[in-house]
Write a protein that holds these residues in place. Structure first.
Motif, PDB file in Angstrom:
ATOM      1  N   ILE A 153      -2.605 -28.914 -15.371  1.00  0.00           N
ATOM      2  CA  ILE A 153      -3.609 -29.927 -15.048  1.00  0.00           C
ATOM      3  C   ILE A 153      -2.925 -31.293 -15.050  1.00  0.00           C
ATOM      4  O   ILE A 153      -2.523 -31.779 -16.113  1.00  0.00           O
ATOM      5  CB  ILE A 153      -4.776 -29.927 -16.055  1.00  0.00           C
ATOM      6  N   ARG A 154      -2.781 -31.866 -13.875  1.00  0.00           N
ATOM      7  CA  ARG A 154      -2.112 -33.157 -13.744  1.00  0.00           C
ATOM      8  C   ARG A 154      -0.765 -33.189 -14.473  1.00  0.00           C
ATOM      9  O   ARG A 154      -0.426 -34.129 -15.191  1.00  0.00           O
ATOM     10  CB  ARG A 154      -3.032 -34.288 -14.235  1.00  0.00           C
ATOM     11  N   GLY A 155      -0.018 -32.087 -14.285  1.00  0.00           N
ATOM     12  CA  GLY A 155       1.325 -32.006 -14.840  1.00  0.00           C
ATOM     13  C   GLY A 155       1.404 -31.563 -16.285  1.00  0.00           C
ATOM     14  O   GLY A 155       2.498 -31.444 -16.843  1.00  0.00           O
ATOM     15  N   ARG A 157      -9.950 -29.584  -7.677  1.00  0.00           N
ATOM     16  CA  ARG A 157      -9.127 -30.720  -7.237  1.00  0.00           C
ATOM     17  C   ARG A 157     -10.014 -31.677  -6.443  1.00  0.00           C
ATOM     18  O   ARG A 157     -10.652 -31.285  -5.470  1.00  0.00           O
ATOM     19  CB  ARG A 157      -7.949 -30.244  -6.401  1.00  0.00           C
ATOM     20  N   ASN A 191      -7.181 -35.224  -4.442  1.00  0.00           N
ATOM     21  CA  ASN A 191      -5.793 -34.842  -4.738  1.00  0.00           C
ATOM     22  C   ASN A 191      -5.445 -34.890  -6.217  1.00  0.00           C
ATOM     23  O   ASN A 191      -4.259 -34.850  -6.577  1.00  0.00           O
ATOM     24  CB  ASN A 191      -4.806 -35.723  -3.951  1.00  0.00           C
ATOM     25  N   LEU A 192      -6.449 -34.965  -7.086  1.00  0.00           N
ATOM     26  CA  LEU A 192      -6.212 -34.935  -8.524  1.00  0.00           C
ATOM     27  C   LEU A 192      -6.884 -33.711  -9.129  1.00  0.00           C
ATOM     28  O   LEU A 192      -8.029 -33.369  -8.776  1.00  0.00           O
ATOM     29  CB  LEU A 192      -6.758 -36.200  -9.190  1.00  0.00           C
ATOM     30  N   ASP A 193      -6.183 -33.035 -10.056  1.00  0.00           N
ATOM     31  CA  ASP A 193      -6.753 -31.878 -10.730  1.00  0.00           C
ATOM     32  C   ASP A 193      -7.846 -32.308 -11.702  1.00  0.00           C
ATOM     33  O   ASP A 193      -7.728 -33.342 -12.372  1.00  0.00           O
ATOM     34  CB  ASP A 193      -5.673 -31.125 -11.516  1.00  0.00           C
ATOM     35  N   THR A 194      -8.890 -31.514 -11.801  1.00  0.00           N
ATOM     36  CA  THR A 194      -9.964 -31.760 -12.764  1.00  0.00           C
ATOM     37  C   THR A 194     -10.196 -30.495 -13.588  1.00  0.00           C
ATOM     38  O   THR A 194     -10.005 -29.375 -13.113  1.00  0.00           O
ATOM     39  CB  THR A 194     -11.275 -32.151 -12.063  1.00  0.00           C
ATOM     40  N   VAL A 253      -5.169 -33.598 -22.178  1.00  0.00           N
ATOM     41  CA  VAL A 253      -5.899 -33.602 -20.910  1.00  0.00           C
ATOM     42  C   VAL A 253      -7.337 -34.045 -21.163  1.00  0.00           C
ATOM     43  O   VAL A 253      -7.983 -33.580 -22.113  1.00  0.00           O
ATOM     44  CB  VAL A 253      -5.886 -32.201 -20.252  1.00  0.00           C
ATOM     45  N   ARG A 303      -8.932 -24.301  -7.108  1.00  0.00           N
ATOM     46  CA  ARG A 303      -7.807 -24.792  -6.311  1.00  0.00           C
ATOM     47  C   ARG A 303      -7.183 -23.670  -5.484  1.00  0.00           C
ATOM     48  O   ARG A 303      -6.519 -23.919  -4.478  1.00  0.00           O
ATOM     49  CB  ARG A 303      -6.717 -25.399  -7.210  1.00  0.00           C
TER      50      ARG A 303
END
Length: 429
Positions: A332-334, A362, A365-368, A401, A427
């Protein structure tokens, strides 16, 4: 109770000698009879005679699930099909299933290691043992069935599902012990409460759980729900099925059946062997399996191993309860996040029901990450926002996170009569 004192409490030096002999025999047998392994060893420049010590196992190539699928169905067998008396396989939901073949001797070994497992969990010839995991191609049902008969228990072969019937038979037959998945155990307990049945209305004395990772907190939830001790069982079909390792009444890790399985912990990225106590991927080599030996099989299970004296008297190396799987890890976001981390936070708070689901998506372009968790019956409506905020803060502290936390109504999250589906990753859709 120890089933096989000679092997479960064996002197460590004697065990090392036995493991070395069995490793050398297994490697020679596999090299001679499995073309896949012969080609892999030749490519690595390793011959059976090069394996002289346990440390030499590191010279052997690793095996993965994809190798089994590429050799579907019989390419990994080390004996003629005429000697194979049983075939099991995985569900094959992501392609061809992984097939496992057993000779009669392999079946006997499986019954032996699971008899040790049941004995460690308090099952004996006075027990009424209910099998609440699936029969058929899944290894669980038949494995535990044979083992329970080996220790002399009265077996109730219900299989998985049909919850109302499970409860009826528990009461009518006086079930004292059960094998079940942790998530189904909680669902079974929830259904019993709704029916007005308490643990005191049953004869249950012990519960064994396996087939899915579960946290220490869920372990406590299962014990509280049934009012009896719960024991962790570890195994996987590619190796033999359940029975590779088991928890004893010290509840301080799972004893590995080291006379039959040689285990290593590796870094899942570099594939280097990690020191004792460090968490990594469990890699297992079978030492006695004849029909389909496995050489350095990558389980994808994350655990750690350590040697310490145990109050139960067993001398076998212990493994930590599996904390997750490399293929269950969410990025999640790295940041790496495991469902077990979320589960530990939720259950340690004690303010929600033990039923949850993670939804990954997503947006822009960002994971949630959204965490859905059911309200407990005692939770007051005015506390919902405060509890959601508290969970969000503790999840941030545990995983780094920021998640959206939503308390949902009881029974909103789908129940499982087998392995729970904890993660929905949109995703991938």
């Amino acid at each position: 109770m120890i089933w096989n004192l000679a092997m479960e409490a064996v002197d460590r030096d004697e065990l090392k000698t036995l493991q070395t002999e069995r490793l050398r025999r297994t490697v020679a047998h596999t090299y001679q009879n499995v073309a896949y392994y012969r080609a892999k060893m030749d490519a690595a420049g390793v011959k059976p005679e090069d394996i002289q010590t346990l440390d030499d196992v590191r010279r052997l190539p690793l095996t993965a699930k994809k190798d089994m699928r590429e050799n579907y169905p019989y390419g990994m067998l080390a004996t003629p099909l005429q000697r194979i008396v049983r075939l099991h396989c995985s569900s094959g939901t992501t392609g061809k299933p992984t097939v496992v073949g057993y000779t009669k001797e392999d079946i006997n070994i499986w019954a032996e290691v699971l008899a040790r497992t049941l004995s460690a969990g308090g099952v004996d010839d006075k027990s009424v043992f209910q099998v609440a995991v699936n029969y058929g191609l899944f290894t669980g049902g038949l494995g535990f069935h044979y083992a329970a008969e080996t220790v002399g228990a009265s077996v109730v072969p219900v299989s998985g599902g049909n919850t109302a019937r499970q409860i009826m038979l528990m009461q009518d037959f006086g079930t004292t012990a059960m094998i079940i998945t942790p998530s189904y155990a909680l669902y079974l307990a929830e259904t019993m409460r709704e029916m007005g049945i308490t643990p005191k209305d049953t004869a249950m004395k012990t519960i064994l759980c396996g087939a899915e990772a579960w946290s220490d907190q869920m372990h406590k939830e299962v014990e509280t729900a049934f009012g009896v001790p719960a024991f962790d069982v570890y195994g996987l079909s590619e190796i033999i099925g359940p029975g590779v390792a088991c928890e004893c009444d010290a509840h301080s890790g799972l004893h590995i059946q080291e006379d039959h399985f040689y285990c290593e912990i590796i870094d899942p990225i570099t594939e280097e062997v990690l020191p004792e106590g460090q968490i990594g991927e469990m890699v297992i080599t079978t030492l006695t399996k004849d029909g389909m030996p496995m050489i350095r099989y990558r389980t994808r299970d994350l655990s750690a191993m350590y040697r310490e004296e145990c109050s139960c008297g067993r001398t076998q190396t212990k493994m930590q309860r599996v904390v997750g799987r490399t293929d269950d890890m969410l990025i999640i976001r790295g940041v790496n996040v495991f469902p077990s981390q979320v589960e530990s936070v939720l259950l340690s708070m004690g303010e929600t029901a033990p039923h949850y689901q993670l939804v990954v998506d997503r947006e822009h372009n960002l994971d949630t990450l959204a965490v859905l968790v059911e309200k407990s019956d005692k939770l007051a409506e005015g506390n919902i926002s405060a509890i959601e905020r508290k969970i969000r803060e503790q999840l941030k502290a545990a995983t780094a996170v920021t998640a959206v936390v939503r308390l949902v109504e009881p029974k909103t999250i789908e129940r499982s009569e087998g392995k729970a589906k904890r993660v929905i990753d949109k995703r991938k859709s």
